[in-house]
Every structure is written in structure tokens, then in C-alpha cells.
Design an enzyme around this catalytic site. Structure first.
Site, short mmCIF file in Angstrom:
data_model
loop_
_atom_site.label_atom_id
_atom_site.label_comp_id
_atom_site.label_asym_id
_atom_site.label_seq_id
_atom_site.Cartn_x
_atom_site.Cartn_y
_atom_site.Cartn_z
N GLY A 38 0.88 -1.01 0.01
CA GLY A 38 0.19 0.07 -0.01
C GLY A 38 0.79 1.22 -0.07
CG ASP A 40 5.19 0.96 4.89
OD1 ASP A 40 5.77 1.80 4.87
OD2 ASP A 40 4.99 0.19 5.89
CE1 TYR A 127 -1.72 -3.21 9.07
CE2 TYR A 127 -1.92 -1.57 10.69
CZ TYR A 127 -1.03 -2.26 10.13
OH TYR A 127 0.13 -2.62 10.48
P1 ADP Z 1 -3.24 0.34 6.05
O1 ADP Z 1 -2.39 -0.93 6.31
O2 ADP Z 1 -3.14 1.40 7.12
O3 ADP Z 1 -4.61 0.12 5.92
P2 ADP Z 1 -2.83 1.05 3.22
O4 ADP Z 1 -1.54 1.48 2.67
O5 ADP Z 1 -3.16 -0.45 2.83
O6 ADP Z 1 -2.71 1.30 4.50
O7 ADP Z 1 -4.13 1.61 2.85
C1 ADP Z 1 -4.34 2.98 3.19
C2 ADP Z 1 -5.21 3.63 2.25
O8 ADP Z 1 -4.19 4.27 1.25
C3 ADP Z 1 -6.25 2.86 1.21
O9 ADP Z 1 -7.04 3.73 1.05
C4 ADP Z 1 -5.03 2.81 -0.11
O10 ADP Z 1 -6.14 2.74 -1.34
C5 ADP Z 1 -4.30 4.18 -0.21
N1 ADP Z 1 -3.22 4.10 -0.65
C6 ADP Z 1 -2.61 3.10 -1.32
N2 ADP Z 1 -1.47 3.66 -2.23
C7 ADP Z 1 -1.61 4.99 -2.09
C8 ADP Z 1 -0.58 6.31 -2.49
N3 ADP Z 1 0.36 6.05 -3.32
N4 ADP Z 1 -1.12 7.48 -2.31
C9 ADP Z 1 -2.27 7.70 -1.27
N5 ADP Z 1 -2.91 6.88 -1.14
C10 ADP Z 1 -2.58 5.45 -1.06
#
Ligand code: ADP
Length: 186
Positions: A38, A40, A127
Site C-alpha cells: 500500500g 508504505d 488494515y
Molecule cells: P493500512 O495498512 O493502514 O490500511 P494501506 O496502505 O493498505 O494502509 O491503505 C491505506 C489507504 O491508502 C487505502 O485507501 C489505499 O487505497 C491508499 N493508498 C495506497 N497507495 C496510495 C498512494 N500512493 N497514495 C495515497 N493513498 C494510497
């Protein structure tokens, strides 16, 4: 869309958080701070190995808290690594931990003298936090913080996809329609 809270601007945009030029971008990190999928994964890919190297030295971060590193190759000078809760059933402390992850991130930005920060939708990806529940918590926490702390000038929510953006926009309209709560209840 955008609105003001005291002297600060709050923006909702659809986009990629790694491309934001705010002073800091917030990472939806894991407690180990060792990277992941995601947001991260995207941040570490775009920012380069320097960020992970700094994360390694921090020794992790419990859910509901945040840690700060430099931004490596990113346009943002800093990355604030916030750890949201894994969603279980909504009554296991998840709302408090989610609010706390946002608050800790804002406090870190303030203590580093930063003026602008971009947030993703913490916890609503891997999550599993339902975005309809997470969005009002995220917005309310940021708004309440900005009402009490004058330092930040811009908080931007960077929502990756159209459905997530739409839920945040709807949550904002619902919040705006609520009667103002007395200061003590905020
Ligand atoms: P968590 O593990 O806290 O749930 P994730 O990274 O899996 O975090 O997802 C959190 C949100 O960020 C989701 O809505 C996902 O679609 C979004 N997301 C993923 N990549 C990006 C990005 N490059 N920029 C902004 N939001 C993103």
C-alpha cells in the site's frame, strides 16, 4: 475541495501521496516500520533506501503513535510514519487508536516546525478499517487539532481512489451539518 479551520486550510484531493510537496507526508506504516504494501511500499519505493535505514534505527512504533524520518528522494522533507489500528470489530479501541495516530502525526509536524502535511486514509487499506467509519474520525481529529493549535497552515488528505474520496467528501458534509459542539466536548 477545501475549507478553512481557523487560519489553516484543509484540502481533500484525489491522488498519490508520494507526489505531494507538503513539508511532510504521512505514511500508513506497520508497527515494525520495515516497509510493506500500500502507501508504505509506495513511499519507500519513491523515497529510496535512506528512509528505511532511518526506520530501522527507530525500533518500531506501537499502534496509535507516529515517528518521523527525513523524506529521502521525495519532494516532502519529512515522512511521518503513523501506525493505525488493524480493524477487528470497531469496539476494541480502534476509533481511539485511529484518532491518536492522526493526532500524534500532527503533534510531530508541529514540534518540527512544519507548516504543511499530507495524510493518506490511515488503516482503510490492508488494515481493513471501513472507510465510512474511518473518514469522520480522521476529519474530526484534524479539525479539532487545528482549532487548538495555530502552527499548521495546510493539512491535505490525499485519497487514492474515487470511492474513498467520495466517502471523505460525504463525511465532511455530514460533519459540517452537525451543530457546533461546546469546546469541552471536543
Ligand atoms: P493500512 O495498512 O493502514 O490500511 P494501506 O496502505 O493498505 O494502509 O491503505 C491505506 C489507504 O491508502 C487505502 O485507501 C489505499 O487505497 C491508499 N493508498 C495506497 N497507495 C496510495 C498512494 N500512493 N497514495 C495515497 N493513498 C494510497
Amino acid at each position: 475541495m477545501e475549507f478553512r479551520v481557523e487560519n489553516a486550510r484543509v484540502e481533500l484531493v484525489q491522488g498519490d501521496i508520494t507526489r505531494q510537496d507538503t513539508d511532510a507526508i504521512v505514511n500508513a506504516a506497520n508497527p515494525g516500520l520495515m516497509g510493506g504494501g500500500g502507501v508504505d511500499g509506495a513511499i519507500h519505493r519513491a523515497g529510496g533506501p535512506e528512509i528505511l535505514e532511518e526506520c530501522r534505527r527507530l525500533g518500531g512504533c506501537p499502534p496509535g503513535e507516529a515517528r518521523i524520518t527525513t523524506g529521502g528522494r521525495l519532494a516532502a522533507r519529512y515522512v511521518i510514519h503513523a501506525v493505525g489500528p488493524v480493524y477487528y470489530n470497531g469496539t476494541s479501541g480502534e476509533p481511539e487508536k485511529l484518532a491518536s495516530a492522526y493526532r500524534c502525526s500532527l503533534t510531530l509536524a508541529d514540534t518540527h516546525g512544519l507548516r504543511s502535511v499530507s495524510f493518506p486514509s490511515i488503516s482503510t487499506g490492508n488494515y481493513g478499517y471501513p472507510v465510512e467509519q474511518a473518514a469522520p474520525i480522521a476529519l474530526r481529529t484534524v479539525i479539532d487539532y487545528l482549532r487548538r493549535h495555530p502552527g499548521l497552515e495546510l493539512v491535505r488528505f490525499v485519497l487514492y481512489d474515487t470511492p474513498t474520496y467520495a466517502v471523505y467528501e460525504a463525511a465532511l458534509h455530514t460533519l459540517a451539518a452537525e451543530p457546533a459542539r461546546p469546546q469541552a466536548e471536543r
